[in-house]
Scaffold this motif. Structure first.
Motif, PDB file in Angstrom:
ATOM      1  N   ARG A   1      56.459  52.539  39.668  1.00  0.00           N
ATOM      2  CA  ARG A   1      56.151  52.191  38.284  1.00  0.00           C
ATOM      3  C   ARG A   1      56.022  50.671  38.184  1.00  0.00           C
ATOM      4  N   ILE A   2      54.940  50.196  37.591  1.00  0.00           N
ATOM      5  CA  ILE A   2      54.763  48.762  37.386  1.00  0.00           C
ATOM      6  C   ILE A   2      55.661  48.329  36.233  1.00  0.00           C
ATOM      7  N   VAL A   3      56.515  47.333  36.506  1.00  0.00           N
ATOM      8  CA  VAL A   3      57.458  46.854  35.492  1.00  0.00           C
ATOM      9  C   VAL A   3      57.245  45.376  35.163  1.00  0.00           C
ATOM     10  N   GLY A   4      56.357  44.716  35.902  1.00  0.00           N
ATOM     11  CA  GLY A   4      56.041  43.315  35.649  1.00  0.00           C
ATOM     12  C   GLY A   4      54.730  42.958  36.316  1.00  0.00           C
ATOM     13  N   ALA A   5      54.087  41.920  35.807  1.00  0.00           N
ATOM     14  CA  ALA A   5      52.804  41.507  36.377  1.00  0.00           C
ATOM     15  C   ALA A   5      52.586  40.017  36.133  1.00  0.00           C
ATOM     16  N   ILE A   6      51.846  39.412  37.044  1.00  0.00           N
ATOM     17  CA  ILE A   6      51.434  38.016  36.898  1.00  0.00           C
ATOM     18  C   ILE A   6      49.996  37.933  37.382  1.00  0.00           C
ATOM     19  N   ASP A   7      49.163  37.237  36.620  1.00  0.00           N
ATOM     20  CA  ASP A   7      47.781  37.076  37.056  1.00  0.00           C
ATOM     21  C   ASP A   7      47.380  35.620  36.912  1.00  0.00           C
ATOM     22  N   ALA A   8      46.588  35.165  37.848  1.00  0.00           N
ATOM     23  CA  ALA A   8      46.110  33.787  37.855  1.00  0.00           C
ATOM     24  C   ALA A   8      44.603  33.778  38.004  1.00  0.00           C
ATOM     25  N   SER A   9      43.997  32.805  37.357  1.00  0.00           N
ATOM     26  CA  SER A   9      42.546  32.625  37.454  1.00  0.00           C
ATOM     27  C   SER A   9      42.244  31.208  37.915  1.00  0.00           C
TER      28      SER A   9
END
Length: 178
Positions: free
Chosen positions: A63-71
């Protein structure tokens, strides 16, 4: 807890995560009027291949419980930088997940030869500001009263940044000269 790079195959799970995150009613991030559909999310994820940006997820029991995305910006003048956003489900906060996600992003930025990592954070999000500060981010600017909160009050939008070790080494070399 696993921290890993997200792929297009994660689109449905990431959308479920985002739906749960927005249901939490978090008032320290910009609100979205709607989520993308699965195909849009797949396309968005496939475009974050490490060259133009990246997405890491924190996964517990699949289960995904956190996320970080960068551009990474497309303009050559800014390709030494990236800007990121991060979120963790409310029930999983204060467990070090955000720190682990951010540390993985910093590793990726270093591996990618980036010089500067940037973010924007609501001035009311003191927990996030403390986390960013603990990992070397400093305030780089502030837009006063830029955000109107749900209760019709205003807060500042704080711009924070951190230089990578690659940048620090490069800047030291430049200061020494040939």
């Amino acid at each position: 807890m696993i921290i890993r790079q997200a792929t297009a195959r994660d689109a449905e799970n990431l959308l479920s995560y985002l739906s749960a995150f927005w249901t939490d009613g978090c008032d320290t991030v910009l609100q979205r009027s709607s989520l993308p559909n699965v195909e849009e999310e797949r396309k968005w994820l496939s475009e974050r291949d490490g060259k133009t940006g990246i997405v890491f997820v924190a996964e517990q029991n699949k289960r995904i419980v956190g996320a970080i995305d960068a551009s990474i910006p497309s303009a050559d003048e800014f390709r030494h930088t990236c800007e990121f956003g991060m979120s963790v489900l409310q029930e999983f906060r204060k467990q070090g997940i955000g720190k682990r996600l951010l540390q993985r992003l910093l590793e990726w930025a270093e591996e990618s030869g980036l010089w500067k990592i940037e973010l924007n954070v609501f001035s009311t999000n003191s927990s996030a500001i403390m986390l960013y500060s603990s990992l070397g981010f400093t305030e780089d600017g502030r837009r006063e009263n830029a955000v109107k909160l749900k209760d019709s009050t205003f807060c500042d939008l704080v711009h924070m940044a951190r230089y990578t070790e690659t940048a620090n080494h490069g800047l030291q070399q430049k200061m020494r000269g040939p």
